[in-house]
Write a protein that holds these residues in place. Structure first.
Motif, PDB file in Angstrom:
ATOM      1  N   THR A  18       0.835  -1.197   0.000  1.00  0.00           N
ATOM      2  CA  THR A  18       0.000   0.000   0.000  1.00  0.00           C
ATOM      3  C   THR A  18       0.872   1.251   0.000  1.00  0.00           C
ATOM      4  O   THR A  18       0.376   2.350   0.122  1.00  0.00           O
ATOM      5  CB  THR A  18      -0.911   0.033   1.242  1.00  0.00           C
ATOM      6  OG1 THR A  18      -0.109  -0.096   2.402  1.00  0.00           O
ATOM      7  CG2 THR A  18      -1.913  -1.083   1.189  1.00  0.00           C
ATOM      8  N   GLU A 147      -2.157   6.058   7.547  1.00  0.00           N
ATOM      9  CA  GLU A 147      -3.456   5.403   7.716  1.00  0.00           C
ATOM     10  C   GLU A 147      -3.479   4.049   6.996  1.00  0.00           C
ATOM     11  O   GLU A 147      -3.905   3.038   7.550  1.00  0.00           O
ATOM     12  CB  GLU A 147      -4.573   6.302   7.168  1.00  0.00           C
ATOM     13  CG  GLU A 147      -4.742   7.609   7.934  1.00  0.00           C
ATOM     14  CD  GLU A 147      -5.662   8.582   7.217  1.00  0.00           C
ATOM     15  OE1 GLU A 147      -6.130   8.246   6.097  1.00  0.00           O
ATOM     16  OE2 GLU A 147      -5.905   9.681   7.748  1.00  0.00           O
ATOM     17  N   LEU A 148      -2.982   4.051   5.761  1.00  0.00           N
ATOM     18  CA  LEU A 148      -3.055   2.834   4.956  1.00  0.00           C
ATOM     19  C   LEU A 148      -2.139   1.731   5.470  1.00  0.00           C
ATOM     20  O   LEU A 148      -2.479   0.551   5.398  1.00  0.00           O
ATOM     21  CB  LEU A 148      -2.685   3.146   3.499  1.00  0.00           C
ATOM     22  CG  LEU A 148      -3.754   3.799   2.639  1.00  0.00           C
ATOM     23  CD1 LEU A 148      -3.230   4.016   1.229  1.00  0.00           C
ATOM     24  CD2 LEU A 148      -5.008   2.942   2.589  1.00  0.00           C
ATOM     25  N   SER A 151      -3.796  -0.520   7.798  1.00  0.00           N
ATOM     26  CA  SER A 151      -5.063  -1.119   7.372  1.00  0.00           C
ATOM     27  C   SER A 151      -4.919  -2.636   7.223  1.00  0.00           C
ATOM     28  O   SER A 151      -3.814  -3.177   7.057  1.00  0.00           O
ATOM     29  CB  SER A 151      -5.510  -0.520   6.032  1.00  0.00           C
ATOM     30  OG  SER A 151      -4.629  -0.916   4.988  1.00  0.00           O
ATOM     31  N   ASP A 152      -6.050  -3.326   7.264  1.00  0.00           N
ATOM     32  CA  ASP A 152      -6.045  -4.779   7.074  1.00  0.00           C
ATOM     33  C   ASP A 152      -5.533  -5.150   5.685  1.00  0.00           C
ATOM     34  O   ASP A 152      -4.871  -6.179   5.515  1.00  0.00           O
ATOM     35  CB  ASP A 152      -7.454  -5.342   7.271  1.00  0.00           C
ATOM     36  CG  ASP A 152      -7.894  -5.317   8.732  1.00  0.00           C
ATOM     37  OD1 ASP A 152      -7.025  -5.163   9.613  1.00  0.00           O
ATOM     38  OD2 ASP A 152      -9.108  -5.441   8.989  1.00  0.00           O
ATOM     39  N   THR A 153      -5.830  -4.315   4.688  1.00  0.00           N
ATOM     40  CA  THR A 153      -5.360  -4.577   3.330  1.00  0.00           C
ATOM     41  C   THR A 153      -3.847  -4.581   3.275  1.00  0.00           C
ATOM     42  O   THR A 153      -3.222  -5.481   2.703  1.00  0.00           O
ATOM     43  CB  THR A 153      -5.912  -3.525   2.353  1.00  0.00           C
ATOM     44  OG1 THR A 153      -7.338  -3.520   2.414  1.00  0.00           O
ATOM     45  CG2 THR A 153      -5.475  -3.818   0.927  1.00  0.00           C
TER      46      THR A 153
END
Length: 599
Positions: A18, A147-148, A151-153
């Motif tokens: 990400t 933030e990213l 993240s779960d992604t």
């Protein structure tokens, strides 16, 4: 030096990360490049980077430091302008033009990567840099990246990245000082879809291949399929004509075992027929050299059964490819209790040479991937026989991130395969198998999926599969036979419940696989699910995703459904223990491996 004539081009649209690596003042040409290659995560050569304005100069590696110093001196002595790239606007078009390109890019990102937030985030940062200036874009990038990355992604993609690299580390195989033997010549028995695909993969990696078939007609058909596979790669620009000819020159067809006297490995890829496979392995033991690896591409049959009538049990191993074998990246290496470490190491090396990701697994019906996912189709059949719309089920699974749903997958695989595999699992695991009559009823009505253009979907050349509404009365016939609709009325479920009723049984069977020691580590099962069954990589694999969902929620749901549907949903002992203790499914066992370990 801000001029930074060597720009590190991060693959900002990679599926694996990400990380943004943004171009805050993005040239129109670069925006168009991004839009064109969004789906491909395309890497570019330095020449294209220079053309797009990402690189100031290209020099030979040995002159890099010299040219850098001269460039700096020219700037210091004002022979070259000191252009601060963050504040450049000369490559930007009009704001309206940029916003129109971004609008189209957003639409494409929503279509091709609906569950991956980094694509939209990249576009947000680009737009901020264009509208408010480069410095503002940098600040926005830093904020969004923080933030990213949490993240779960992001966690899922990073997990998959490292998990894939861990599969080649196999205790007591790769860490005991053994050296892999060179495999120069391989015989493939069976020139059907799988055999021709396996042969293609070997040929493309400069390995001599002998393709054996039972008659000239089948042999020629297999050779033509291999030629079509190679030609297809040339057409797509993935292989040059010279390399294609070189690959095909390494192929020899055969109708007997006369060319097997000097092969280093044989891969049997005939139909899933136990007596046939046993006969072949009995013959191979007599005609192949003593060092030859005897491998089978069976997808479900226990290897001990395959090699039952031979005495060379230390040389027998599973080499389970996934269709199409020259394209799909996973190679399941299946070992029995008697398979030698040398044979496993050799096959690991072959996997690496032919550009596959090898995962070593233990021996059982279905091995790791097919065993874990046999409840996937059965869960879907429970739902459709309970009155849930077949096309809605496929849509829910596709929205989760699978390329296609379970019923379209069944169409593509063929109903004969579905029946054969279903029979194997019903025999091996009769206590938790749902026997759906639907496939047999479809065959009775003259349907065979994509093979004859009619299944759950209609398949016409040149167009995408379309739902075939005429299949609905056939499904109703199956529902009458199973008679499991609650009160005779269709089951009322949410999309989330559909997803869970299909995937939680997969997690449950995966827990049994972990408990029995079929895989070395939980992350191997994650990679196997991603590369073998196209489980969405950004969700980290089946076990990683299950830990995010929560073992307790999965256990409670299965417990509830088992009261309605029986043992198919009954939680495994492993899942129950982990759920009750609050321990992640991926956590290593705290004690020595189970005595039932197949590894």
């Amino acid at each position: 030096m801000e001029e930074g004539f060597l720009v590190g081009l991060i693959s900002m649209f990679s599926r694996r990360f990400t990380s943004l690596g943004m171009f805050h003042l993005c040239p129109m040409s670069l925006l168009n490049f991004w839009l064109t290659n969004l789906k491909l995560s395309k890497s570019i050569m330095s020449e294209e980077g220079k053309k797009l304005g990402l690189i100031n100069a290209i020099v030979p590696s040995q002159e890099l430091l010299k040219v850098s110093r001269l460039w700096a001196l020219d700037i210091a002595e004002r022979r070259k302008p000191w252009l601060r790239s963050l504040h450049r606007t000369d490559k930007l078009g009009s704001l309206s033009e940029a916003r129109e390109i971004l609008k189209v890019a957003r639409q494409q990102a929503r279509k091709t990567a609906p569950n991956m937030p980094q694509h939209q985030a990249c576009l947000d940062v680009i737009e901020d840099g264009i509208v408010h200036g480069g410095y503002s874009g940098v600040l926005k990038e830093a904020k969004i990246f923080k933030e990213l990355v949490l993240s779960d992604t992001s966690k899922g993609l990073v997990h998959v990245f490292f998990a894939q690299r861990a599969t080649s580390k196999v205790p007591n195989i790769t860490d005991v000082g053994l050296k892999p033997r060179h495999v120069k010549k391989v015989a493939v028995i069976g020139g059907g879809l799988m055999g021709s695909g396996i042969a293609t993969a070997l040929l493309l990696s400069n390995i001599y291949v002998v393709l054996k078939e039972v008659n000239s007609e089948y042999l020629q058909k297999g050779i033509k399929t291999i030629e079509a596979n190679v030609k297809g790669l040339v057409t797509k620009g993935k292989l040059t004509q010279d390399k294609a000819q070189q690959a095909l020159s390494l192929l020899k067809g055969s109708l007997d075992y006369s060319d097997f006297k000097d092969v280093d490995m044989v891969i049997e890829a005939v139909i899933e027929n136990v007596p046939l496979k046993q006969k072949i392995f009995g013959e191979l033991e007599k005609v192949c050299p003593s060092h030859c690896i005897l491998a089978t591409n069976t997808s479900t049959i226990d290897l001990n059964v395959v090699g039952e009538k031979t005495s060379s049990h230390d040389r027998i191993v599973g080499a389970h490819f996934f269709s199409p074998a020259h394209v799909m990246p996973l190679l399941e290496i299946v070992r029995t209790e008697k398979t030698s470490a040398q044979v496993i190491l050799d096959l690991l090396m072959v996997g690496k040479i032919i550009k596959k990701v090898p995962v070593v697994v233990g021996n059982c019906t279905g091995f790791a991937v097919n065993r874990a996912f046999f409840p996937y189709t059965q869960g879907a059949h429970i739902l459709v026989n309970s009155g849930v719309d077949v096309f809605r089920i496929d849509r829910v699974i596709s929205n989760f991130g699978f390329p296609i749903g379970p019923f379209q997958l069944q169409d593509l695989a063929g109903y004969g395969v579905a029946l054969a595999v279903g029979k194997e699992f019903a025999t091996a695991f009769p206590d938790r198998t749902f026997r759906s009559p639907l496939v047999e009823i479809l065959i009775k009505h003259g349907r065979n999926g994509k093979n004859n253009g009619k299944g759950y979907y209609i398949y016409e050349k040149g167009s995408k599969p379309k739902p075939d509404l005429s299949v609905l009365p056939i499904i109703e016939e199956s529902r009458r036979v199973t008679n499991i609709m609650p009160g005779g009325k269709p089951l009322s479920v949410t999309d989330q419940e559909i997803l869970e009723m299909i995937l939680f049984p997969v997690v449950n069977e995966a827990c049994r696989i972990l408990d029995e020691g079929i895989v070395v580590r939980a992350s191997d099962l994650d990679i196997a699910s991603v590369l073998g069954m196209s489980f969405p990589s950004y969700r980290g694999g089946i076990i990683f995703w299950a830990d995010l969902v929560g073992p307790k929620h999965i256990y409670d749901s299965l417990k509830k459904w088992s009261g309605v549907y029986g043992n198919f949903y009954r939680p495994s002992r492993f899942l129950e223990e982990r759920a009750m203790k609050g321990v992640p499914l991926s956590a290593p066992a705290s004690t020595s491996p189970s005595s039932r370990s197949r590894m």
